[in-house]
Motif scaffolding. Structure first.
Motif, PDB file in Angstrom:
ATOM      1  N   ASN A 177       2.487 -12.568  -2.605  1.00 52.04           N
ATOM      2  CA  ASN A 177       2.919 -13.617  -1.685  1.00 52.04           C
ATOM      3  C   ASN A 177       3.063 -13.113  -0.247  1.00 52.04           C
ATOM      4  O   ASN A 177       3.415 -13.882   0.649  1.00 52.04           O
ATOM      5  CB  ASN A 177       4.251 -14.221  -2.147  1.00 52.04           C
ATOM      6  N   MET A 238       2.441 -19.045  -8.967  1.00 54.01           N
ATOM      7  CA  MET A 238       3.548 -19.507  -8.131  1.00 54.01           C
ATOM      8  C   MET A 238       3.530 -18.814  -6.767  1.00 54.01           C
ATOM      9  O   MET A 238       3.731 -19.455  -5.724  1.00 54.01           O
ATOM     10  CB  MET A 238       4.868 -19.249  -8.843  1.00 54.01           C
ATOM     11  N   LYS A 239       3.292 -17.519  -6.761  1.00 50.87           N
ATOM     12  CA  LYS A 239       3.265 -16.770  -5.501  1.00 50.87           C
ATOM     13  C   LYS A 239       2.146 -17.261  -4.595  1.00 50.87           C
ATOM     14  O   LYS A 239       2.341 -17.453  -3.384  1.00 50.87           O
ATOM     15  CB  LYS A 239       3.089 -15.276  -5.786  1.00 50.87           C
ATOM     16  N   ALA A 242       3.149 -20.877  -3.326  1.00 51.30           N
ATOM     17  CA  ALA A 242       4.313 -20.940  -2.453  1.00 51.30           C
ATOM     18  C   ALA A 242       4.075 -20.275  -1.104  1.00 51.30           C
ATOM     19  O   ALA A 242       4.563 -20.749  -0.065  1.00 51.30           O
ATOM     20  CB  ALA A 242       5.516 -20.306  -3.144  1.00 51.30           C
ATOM     21  N   CYS A 243       3.301 -19.176  -1.082  1.00 50.14           N
ATOM     22  CA  CYS A 243       3.062 -18.483   0.187  1.00 50.14           C
ATOM     23  C   CYS A 243       1.985 -19.153   1.023  1.00 50.14           C
ATOM     24  O   CYS A 243       1.752 -18.762   2.173  1.00 50.14           O
ATOM     25  CB  CYS A 243       2.688 -17.023  -0.063  1.00 50.14           C
ATOM     26  N   MET A 271       7.759 -26.625  -9.067  1.00 46.75           N
ATOM     27  CA  MET A 271       7.522 -26.270  -7.671  1.00 46.75           C
ATOM     28  C   MET A 271       7.613 -27.506  -6.775  1.00 46.75           C
ATOM     29  O   MET A 271       8.085 -27.425  -5.634  1.00 46.75           O
ATOM     30  CB  MET A 271       6.161 -25.584  -7.518  1.00 46.75           C
ATOM     31  N   TYR A 275      10.122 -27.694  -3.685  1.00 49.43           N
ATOM     32  CA  TYR A 275       9.567 -27.967  -2.357  1.00 49.43           C
ATOM     33  C   TYR A 275      10.234 -29.198  -1.740  1.00 49.43           C
ATOM     34  O   TYR A 275      10.515 -29.238  -0.544  1.00 49.43           O
ATOM     35  CB  TYR A 275       8.052 -28.164  -2.473  1.00 49.43           C
ATOM     36  N   VAL A 282      12.320 -24.322   2.938  1.00 50.76           N
ATOM     37  CA  VAL A 282      10.965 -23.949   2.522  1.00 50.76           C
ATOM     38  C   VAL A 282      10.138 -23.428   3.692  1.00 50.76           C
ATOM     39  O   VAL A 282      10.002 -24.098   4.720  1.00 50.76           O
ATOM     40  CB  VAL A 282      10.247 -25.153   1.871  1.00 50.76           C
ATOM     41  N   PRO A 290       2.344 -28.896  -3.761  1.00 50.71           N
ATOM     42  CA  PRO A 290       2.069 -27.834  -4.744  1.00 50.71           C
ATOM     43  C   PRO A 290       1.302 -28.331  -5.963  1.00 50.71           C
ATOM     44  O   PRO A 290       0.396 -27.652  -6.450  1.00 50.71           O
ATOM     45  CB  PRO A 290       3.471 -27.350  -5.119  1.00 50.71           C
TER      46      PRO A 290
END
Length: 382
Positions: A177, A238-239, A242-243, A271, A275, A282, A290
């Motif tokens: 991430n 997820m990483k 999210a990044c 997620m 978010y 965030v 997401p």
């Protein structure tokens, strides 16, 4: 019983154990993994990249498990592999490496870089060129991102369509991430290379006596450890979501092999909630939600999971892909047809087609298409 033909999003090949030692110059060859067994056969000393440690060798049931992957005739013999696949009803397969599982134990970037070059040259010549139904995954160093970019681009020029990614990078490197990885994501998108994460590939500190896949001991340990391996692939996705990596690179495709499929809708929903409900905290802000990112760019393969089909039919996640995990013990070798019939008999033909054939071909469209009739298939296999 009519044979169900399927493409597989997960399989493995056992390279020659001496591949790195025989192919690298002596000053590097002496740093790749080698082991010395004690006279009593109970312990071994492993030497790798200037480090040495002792570990107890498996016995009894544990020994049976470690030897299971070599029982299929084509596990380490490319000539015998296609007959194995034909017998099982597997048309095409994505092939992961075995030696590469040592990657996180290296500490010298040059040694790891050159060892993986050897693996990539060997695999493409031995596997991909032998039959276009086989799609090897390239290997890159996660110890040095610059080396990873250079090797990814070299492998793309060779003809590779996918790169094997451990679910967590080298312990001496930043996590996925972090912005450090942006050049690699950009290079993979530009080369149209699929990021193929395989579960159970978290780095293990072998110098401290760690064993691959062993987190829990005691009552229930075997089931706990097997279940634990699935979570790394979920965290990797997820990483990347999210990044903002997948949001920035909309054409980048991610496959999580062997980890099931029903986790994808759950993670997407979770997620979305994070978010939305924690919007003030965030960072970064994404252009797309997401769930939209995950459903359009993430693929997931499974082997036995009955629930995986429901991810497609009841949860709206369409990027579900079957995989045999050939030749591993937890895979379907020897009972593939029974497994496929159990999973797909009575399932909507369009869903069956998507999971057994379509999702794989979406990622790897250059693979020869599965013949559509039994006669044509049999003719193609002669």
């Amino acid at each position: 019983m009519e044979k169900i033909w399927a493409n597989s999003g997960d399989s493995h090949f056992l390279e020659p154990e001496s591949l790195w030692r025989d192919s690298l110059p002596p000053r590097l060859a002496e740093l790749v993994p080698r082991s010395e067994k004690d006279a009593d056969g109970q312990w071994e000393t492993v030497h790798i990249d200037g480090m040495s440690f002792r570990r107890k060798l498996p016995t009894g049931k544990a020994k049976e498990f470690t030897e299971a992957s070599s029982r299929a005739p084509g596990a380490a013999d490319i000539v015998k592999r296609i007959p194995d696949l034909d017998q099982e009803g597997i048309w095409s397969e994505l092939v992961f490496p075995s030696l590469g599982m040592w990657s996180s134990s290296f500490r010298t970037p040059e040694v790891l870089r050159e060892a993986l070059k050897v693996s990539n040259d060997w695999a493409y010549e031995t596997i991909d060129k032998y039959n276009p139904r086989l799609v090897s995954t390239a290997q890159v160093s996660t110890l040095d991102i610059g080396d990873a970019v250079a090797e990814l681009e070299r492998c793309a020029e060779m003809g590779y369509k996918a790169v094997f990614m451990p679910v967590t990078p080298h312990p001496l490197q930043k996590d996925y991430n972090q912005d450090d990885w942006e050049p690699f994501w950009a290079a993979a998108e530009a080369a149209n290379i699929v990021l193929a994460f395989h579960i159970g590939t978290d780095p293990i500190d072998l110098s401290k006596g760690g064993s691959a896949g062993v987190v829990y001991r005691g009552p229930g340990g075997a089931v706990l450890n097997y279940t634990e391996t699935t979570f790394g692939g979920q965290r990797a996705v997820m990483k990347m979501v999210a990044c903002g990596a997948l949001d920035r690179h909309e054409n980048l495709k991610v496959l999580v092999s062997e980890g099931g499929a029903t986790w994808v809708p759950f993670v997407a929903d979770r997620m979305m909630e994070g978010y939305r409900q924690h919007a003030m905290a965030v960072r970064p802000k994404l252009k797309r939600e997401p769930k939209e990112i995950i459903y359009s760019q993430v693929y997931a393969s499974f082997q036995h999971d009955e629930s995986a089909i429901a991810a497609c039919t009841a949860m709206g996640f369409n990027n579900v892909m079957w995989g045999s995990d050939y030749p591993h013990m937890e895979g379907t070798y020897g009972h593939t047809q029974e497994t496929l019939h159990h999973l797909f008999d009575g399932v909507d033909p369009k869903v069956k087609e998507r999971i057994t054939v379509g999702a794989f071909r979406e990622l790897f469209p250059d693979v020869p298409e599965l013949p559509r009739t039994t006669d044509a298939t049999n003719a193609a296999l002669v």
